[in-house]
Write a protein that holds these residues in place. Structure first.
Motif, PDB file in Angstrom:
ATOM      1  N   CYS A 206      15.908 -11.130 -12.954  1.00 43.70           N
ATOM      2  CA  CYS A 206      15.091 -12.193 -12.356  1.00 43.70           C
ATOM      3  C   CYS A 206      15.389 -12.286 -10.860  1.00 43.70           C
ATOM      4  CB  CYS A 206      15.396 -13.524 -13.036  1.00 43.70           C
ATOM      5  SG  CYS A 206      14.249 -14.855 -12.600  1.00 43.70           S
ATOM      6  N   ILE A 207      14.339 -12.533 -10.061  1.00 43.80           N
ATOM      7  CA  ILE A 207      14.510 -12.758  -8.629  1.00 43.80           C
ATOM      8  C   ILE A 207      13.952 -14.137  -8.283  1.00 43.80           C
ATOM      9  CG2 ILE A 207      14.492 -10.297  -8.092  1.00 43.80           C
ATOM     10  CD1 ILE A 207      11.615 -10.549  -7.191  1.00 43.80           C
ATOM     11  N   PHE A 208      13.787 -14.439  -7.004  1.00 44.85           N
ATOM     12  CA  PHE A 208      13.334 -15.783  -6.620  1.00 44.85           C
ATOM     13  C   PHE A 208      12.412 -15.696  -5.401  1.00 44.85           C
ATOM     14  CE2 PHE A 208      17.034 -14.764  -4.216  1.00 44.85           C
ATOM     15  CZ  PHE A 208      16.970 -15.445  -3.007  1.00 44.85           C
ATOM     16  N   GLN A 209      11.521 -16.671  -5.285  1.00 45.32           N
ATOM     17  CA  GLN A 209      10.526 -16.662  -4.224  1.00 45.32           C
ATOM     18  C   GLN A 209      11.035 -17.385  -2.968  1.00 45.32           C
ATOM     19  OE1 GLN A 209       7.552 -20.080  -5.789  1.00 45.32           O
ATOM     20  NE2 GLN A 209       7.316 -19.522  -3.648  1.00 45.32           N
ATOM     21  N   ASN A 210      10.272 -17.216  -1.885  1.00 44.10           N
ATOM     22  CA  ASN A 210      10.550 -18.016  -0.696  1.00 44.10           C
ATOM     23  C   ASN A 210      10.300 -19.485  -1.039  1.00 44.10           C
ATOM     24  OD1 ASN A 210       7.745 -17.689  -0.951  1.00 44.10           O
ATOM     25  ND2 ASN A 210       7.414 -17.948   1.250  1.00 44.10           N
ATOM     26  N   HIS A 211      10.776 -20.396  -0.216  1.00 50.00           N
ATOM     27  CA  HIS A 211      10.803 -21.842  -0.481  1.00 50.00           C
ATOM     28  C   HIS A 211      11.953 -22.208  -1.416  1.00 50.00           C
ATOM     29  CE1 HIS A 211       7.046 -21.936   1.608  1.00 50.00           C
ATOM     30  NE2 HIS A 211       6.377 -21.341   0.636  1.00 50.00           N
ATOM     31  N   ILE A 212      12.715 -21.184  -1.830  1.00 48.49           N
ATOM     32  CA  ILE A 212      13.961 -21.413  -2.574  1.00 48.49           C
ATOM     33  C   ILE A 212      15.078 -20.677  -1.837  1.00 48.49           C
ATOM     34  CG2 ILE A 212      15.225 -20.951  -4.720  1.00 48.49           C
ATOM     35  CD1 ILE A 212      12.601 -21.165  -6.224  1.00 48.49           C
ATOM     36  N   PHE A 213      16.226 -21.324  -1.704  1.00 41.61           N
ATOM     37  CA  PHE A 213      17.398 -20.681  -1.124  1.00 41.61           C
ATOM     38  C   PHE A 213      18.362 -20.279  -2.237  1.00 41.61           C
ATOM     39  CE2 PHE A 213      16.119 -23.703   2.292  1.00 41.61           C
ATOM     40  CZ  PHE A 213      15.813 -22.761   3.274  1.00 41.61           C
TER      41      PHE A 213
ATOM     42  N   GLU B 255       0.839  -1.199   0.000  1.00 39.44           N
ATOM     43  CA  GLU B 255       0.000   0.000   0.000  1.00 39.44           C
ATOM     44  C   GLU B 255       0.878   1.255   0.000  1.00 39.44           C
ATOM     45  OE1 GLU B 255      -2.118  -0.798   3.496  1.00 39.44           O
ATOM     46  OE2 GLU B 255      -3.449  -2.279   2.586  1.00 39.44           O
ATOM     47  N   GLY B 256       0.769   2.012  -1.085  1.00 44.88           N
ATOM     48  CA  GLY B 256       1.476   3.277  -1.180  1.00 44.88           C
ATOM     49  C   GLY B 256       2.932   3.169  -1.578  1.00 44.88           C
ATOM     50  N   LYS B 257       3.466   1.979  -1.730  1.00 42.87           N
ATOM     51  CA  LYS B 257       4.877   1.812  -2.091  1.00 42.87           C
ATOM     52  C   LYS B 257       5.029   1.689  -3.608  1.00 42.87           C
ATOM     53  CE  LYS B 257       6.345  -0.408   2.219  1.00 42.87           C
ATOM     54  NZ  LYS B 257       7.003  -1.591   2.819  1.00 42.87           N
ATOM     55  N   THR B 258       6.182   2.131  -4.090  1.00 45.16           N
ATOM     56  CA  THR B 258       6.483   2.012  -5.514  1.00 45.16           C
ATOM     57  C   THR B 258       7.011   0.616  -5.803  1.00 45.16           C
ATOM     58  OG1 THR B 258       7.037   4.356  -5.646  1.00 45.16           O
ATOM     59  CG2 THR B 258       7.825   2.937  -7.437  1.00 45.16           C
ATOM     60  N   THR B 259       6.378  -0.061  -6.721  1.00 44.72           N
ATOM     61  CA  THR B 259       6.764  -1.436  -7.052  1.00 44.72           C
ATOM     62  C   THR B 259       6.786  -1.622  -8.557  1.00 44.72           C
ATOM     63  OG1 THR B 259       4.473  -2.235  -7.034  1.00 44.72           O
ATOM     64  CG2 THR B 259       5.693  -2.333  -4.950  1.00 44.72           C
ATOM     65  N   ARG B 260       7.308  -2.721  -8.971  1.00 46.97           N
ATOM     66  CA  ARG B 260       7.190  -3.137 -10.376  1.00 46.97           C
ATOM     67  C   ARG B 260       7.164  -4.660 -10.441  1.00 46.97           C
ATOM     68  NH1 ARG B 260      12.645  -3.748 -12.995  1.00 46.97           N
ATOM     69  NH2 ARG B 260      14.240  -3.179 -11.462  1.00 46.97           N
ATOM     70  N   PHE B 261       6.700  -5.174 -11.567  1.00 48.16           N
ATOM     71  CA  PHE B 261       6.620  -6.625 -11.767  1.00 48.16           C
ATOM     72  C   PHE B 261       7.828  -7.087 -12.581  1.00 48.16           C
ATOM     73  CE2 PHE B 261       2.308  -5.616 -10.677  1.00 48.16           C
ATOM     74  CZ  PHE B 261       1.845  -6.744 -10.020  1.00 48.16           C
ATOM     75  N   LEU B 262       8.354  -8.232 -12.190  1.00 45.78           N
ATOM     76  CA  LEU B 262       9.476  -8.811 -12.926  1.00 45.78           C
ATOM     77  C   LEU B 262       9.473 -10.323 -12.757  1.00 45.78           C
ATOM     78  CD1 LEU B 262      12.777  -8.043 -10.950  1.00 45.78           C
ATOM     79  CD2 LEU B 262      10.505  -7.733 -10.021  1.00 45.78           C
ATOM     80  N   PRO B 263      10.174 -11.038 -13.636  1.00 48.11           N
ATOM     81  CA  PRO B 263      10.148 -12.507 -13.579  1.00 48.11           C
ATOM     82  C   PRO B 263      10.813 -13.032 -12.308  1.00 48.11           C
ATOM     83  CG  PRO B 263      11.768 -11.744 -15.169  1.00 48.11           C
ATOM     84  CD  PRO B 263      10.999 -10.540 -14.746  1.00 48.11           C
ATOM     85  N   TYR B 264      10.335 -14.211 -11.860  1.00 48.48           N
ATOM     86  CA  TYR B 264      10.933 -14.813 -10.670  1.00 48.48           C
ATOM     87  C   TYR B 264      10.949 -16.332 -10.805  1.00 48.48           C
ATOM     88  CZ  TYR B 264       6.332 -16.255  -8.789  1.00 48.48           C
ATOM     89  OH  TYR B 264       5.113 -16.852  -8.600  1.00 48.48           O
ATOM     90  N   MET B 265      11.858 -16.954 -10.081  1.00 47.11           N
ATOM     91  CA  MET B 265      11.972 -18.405 -10.054  1.00 47.11           C
ATOM     92  C   MET B 265      11.058 -18.975  -8.968  1.00 47.11           C
ATOM     93  SD  MET B 265      14.059 -19.679 -12.367  1.00 47.11           S
ATOM     94  CE  MET B 265      13.123 -18.544 -13.425  1.00 47.11           C
ATOM     95  N   ARG B 266      10.200 -19.919  -9.383  1.00 48.99           N
ATOM     96  CA  ARG B 266       9.334 -20.648  -8.463  1.00 48.99           C
ATOM     97  C   ARG B 266       9.948 -22.011  -8.171  1.00 48.99           C
ATOM     98  NH1 ARG B 266       4.903 -22.207 -11.350  1.00 48.99           N
ATOM     99  NH2 ARG B 266       6.123 -21.939 -13.248  1.00 48.99           N
ATOM    100  N   VAL B 267       9.387 -22.719  -7.200  1.00 43.34           N
ATOM    101  CA  VAL B 267       9.857 -24.072  -6.883  1.00 43.34           C
ATOM    102  C   VAL B 267       9.748 -24.959  -8.113  1.00 43.34           C
ATOM    103  CG1 VAL B 267       9.393 -26.150  -5.504  1.00 43.34           C
ATOM    104  CG2 VAL B 267       9.353 -23.885  -4.417  1.00 43.34           C
ATOM    105  N   ALA B 268       8.669 -24.785  -8.888  1.00 39.10           N
ATOM    106  CA  ALA B 268       8.470 -25.617 -10.081  1.00 39.10           C
ATOM    107  C   ALA B 268       9.561 -25.398 -11.123  1.00 39.10           C
ATOM    108  CB  ALA B 268       7.102 -25.330 -10.692  1.00 39.10           C
TER     109      ALA B 268
END
Length: 390
Positions: free
Chosen positions: A274-281, A205-218
């Motif tokens: 590219c970034i990565f999600q939690n459940h990945i180290f 809420e109220g923060k500047t963000t953007r969308f970008l690709p990320y690595m999932r567990v799959a």
């Protein structure tokens, strides 16, 4: 082109339900879906008397209709058919066996688009009976089966070549490093920074963000990345800086099937920003003068690595997981850096060859799909055998 209901030329016989109380140590094999998909799986056996229609003999065509939906040819000794599998008896005067198997596979491709079941898909007998397939004259059936069999054989050869390359790298790793296991140990946290990824579903809420690709567990598999489907995630610039991926980062999943613990691979800048999600180290080595990231990836995925993760993991029914503390304590062994570099160079060359094979495999699978669709539309093109030799 003439279309016929499969039910008019074939009969689907469902297997018998066998319960644990029917099992015994010495008796006739019971064929389950697991035995068809993995021939190494042990068989349950029984001495229970059943109708002879449930007996499967060598050469019989079988269709698994639940969970794994596929066509198989039985090539073993006489056995008993379990439920969730059909034995298919067809009119050999009207349809060639090889052509019929191909037609059944095409049927399954169509039926599974509308398969029953929310969690475990299945196709019922009536669906098979009522589905229509082309039924050209036997000589044309033989031509189609021969043509598609050549493509199938080449696909199988490519897959075998890829598997052999994987085995070559594993055997090379053990040949070079087995004698160093357990020696010159250092905790992983002393040679690398270990970070868990971005949590999904955060509110900004109220923060500047953007969308970008990320690595999932799959995406993170055992020794490779599956990049067929890449999704995007919302993140702030600070999070993007914290969870960015750099060339040489090791990605490891925190859990899954127990035999897949330590699953992961190195990042090679396949996708920009590219970034990565939690459940990945993310394991990022603090300088590569001591340990090579490619070597570390093979070490964590080796029997040595998997034993540590399996021993340390928290396990529930069929699922095992590790946390960052356990990963940080991983006892990495440090062989001579020159040897690690030599291995990394072998991996690079082998992976380049593997990429060529995978590209060829994709082309062959596309060719098979195209030929199959055209054949079952009635476009019986006579392709010269030499076209499959390139």
């Amino acid at each position: 082109m003439k279309l016929v209901r499969i039910g008019n030329i074939a009969q689907f016989i469902n297997g018998a339900p066998f319960k644990p109380e029917d099992w015994c140590e010495n008796g006739m094999k019971i064929i389950r879906i697991q035995n068809l998909t993995d021939p190494g799986k042990p068989y349950n056996k029984t001495k229970r008397k059943v109708d002879k229609k449930y007996i499967v003999t060598k050469g019989d065509v079988l269709v698994s209709w639940s969970a794994t939906i596929d066509v198989f040819t039985w090539e073993d000794e006489d056995a008993l058919l379990n439920q969730h599998i059909f034995k298919v008896i067809f009119d050999k005067s009207k349809v060639d066996k090889s052509y019929f198997i191909i037609a059944l596979k095409e049927t399954i491709n169509e039926l599974t688009k509308f398969a029953h079941g929310a969690t475990m898909k299945h196709v019922v007998k009536g669906d098979f009976d009522n589905h229509k397939i082309p039924l050209p004259p036997i000589p044309v059936q033989l031509h189609i089966a021969n043509l598609l069999s050549k493509a199938e054989n080449m696909i199988s050869q490519r897959k075998q070549s890829i598997a052999l390359l994987d085995e070559f790298l594993k055997s090379t790793y053990y040949e070079l490093f087995a004698k160093y296991e357990g020696k010159k140990i250092q905790r992983l946290e002393s040679i690398a920074s270990i970070t868990s990824g971005l949590t999904k579903g955060k509110k900004y809420e109220g923060k500047t963000t953007r969308f970008l690709p990320y690595m999932r567990v799959a995406n993170v598999q055992d020794g490779f990345l599956n990049l067929q489907e890449i999704k995007e995630i919302e993140a702030t610039e600070d999070e993007i800086n914290r969870f960015n991926l750099r060339f040489g980062d090791l990605l490891l999943t925190e859990g899954g099937d127990p035999d897949k613990l330590g699953r992961g691979t190195t990042w090679k800048n396949q996708i920009q920003d590219c970034i990565f999600q939690n459940h990945i180290f993310r394991v990022r080595i603090n300088g590569i003068e001591k340990i090579n990231p490619v070597f570390l990836s093979y070490q964590t995925g080796s029997i040595y690595g998997k034993k540590y993760f399996l021993k340390s993991a928290k396990q529930t029914t069929g699922i095992a997981s590790i946390n960052s503390t356990q990963l940080k304590k991983f006892p990495a062994f440090i062989p001579p850096f020159e040897l690690q570099t030599q291995f990394a160079q072998i991996v690079e060359k082998t992976e380049a060859l593997k990429a060529q094979y995978q590209s060829s495999l994709q082309e062959l699978e596309n060719l098979y799909g195209s030929l199959s669709q055209r054949a079952f539309r009635g476009e019986f093109l006579y392709v010269e055998s030499e076209n499959f030799n390139n």
